[in-house]
Motif scaffolding. Structure first.
Motif: not given
Length: 249
Positions: A165-168, A208-211
């Protein structure tokens, strides 16, 4: 109204200031809610702490109460004297959802406003964007505060999810600045972030997919015992955060 103050000291002497500041803040006139927060390194929510950098989030009865604090409090005087760097911003609450320590910090600001907003940060978000307080038409920067008490059984899952999530988050061009913070190591975590506009917040929160995947896991598995998500219009910033004022211009 609310305010956020980010203070960096030249050494780890900040640790003792935290203990001394608590009773002073409890006696501060016009201060209706506050939390002293340790911060993570850089913009990260990872477990590592920056022991020289601390934050204060505060809710005030009115602008005059904040001015009195900044002009006369021994805490603010020490910031001016001893801090290596400081950044301060005034915040108008726009909408929010949830509790902090069993309280609604902004109850006096927007009658009926509680539960109007659920930001899409880790743990936040609802299915309908219309239900979460992103009224159309408002322009300008947005500040977002997220806060959660993580259930002990979910700590491992939470911190495994944080790096992606941080990277996104850091890859979002509309994110002007962000940091991870906490009032208690590991289990009581918060984020404070600044965005170019509401469209950029929405883009991260819901596209955002990850989030989006993390949001689903948080809800499905009940990661949080308590949570708060709030959105503000920032104004009157001064000082620097990592060398610049992210709201300048």
């Amino acid at each position: 109204m609310a305010s956020f103050h980010l203070i960096r000291y030249p050494d780890r002497s900040a640790l003792r200031y935290m203990a001394f500041d608590r009773p002073v803040l409890r006696r501060t006139g016009g201060l209706t809610f506050h939390r002293l927060l340790g911060t993570g390194r850089g913009a990260s929510m990872t477990p590592g702490a920056d022991l020289r950098r601390w934050a204060l989030f505060a809710v005030w009865r009115d602008e005059a109460a904040l001015e009195a604090f900044l002009c006369g409090s021994p805490i603010a005087r020490r910031w001016r004297r001893a801090a290596a760097e400081s950044w301060h911003v005034r915040l108008t609450p726009l909408s929010w959802h949830g509790r902090w320590g069993g309280r609604d910090p902004f109850a006096a600001d927007l009658p009926g406003g509680r539960d109007r907003f659920a930001a899409g940060f880790p743990g936040g978000g609802r299915d309908s964007l219309a239900a979460v307080g992103f009224p159309g038409g408002r322009e300008g920067p947005v500040a977002v505060l997220t806060r959660a008490s993580i259930r002990p059984a979910r700590l491992l899952a939470f911190y495994r999810a944080v790096p992606s999530v941080d990277r996104e988050l850091l890859g979002q061009p509309g994110c002007l600045a962000s940091l991870g913070a906490g009032e208690w190591p590991l289990a009581r975590q918060a984020t404070f972030s600044l965005w170019r506009d509401e469209a950029d917040v929405r883009r991260f929160a819901y596209r955002g997919n990850v989030h989006r995947d993390v949001i689903g896991r948080v809800r499905r598995d009940g990661w949080y015992a308590e949570e708060l998500f709030a959105r503000f219009a920032p104004y009157g910033s001064e000082g620097t955060w990592n060398g610049t004022d992210p709201l300048a211009g």
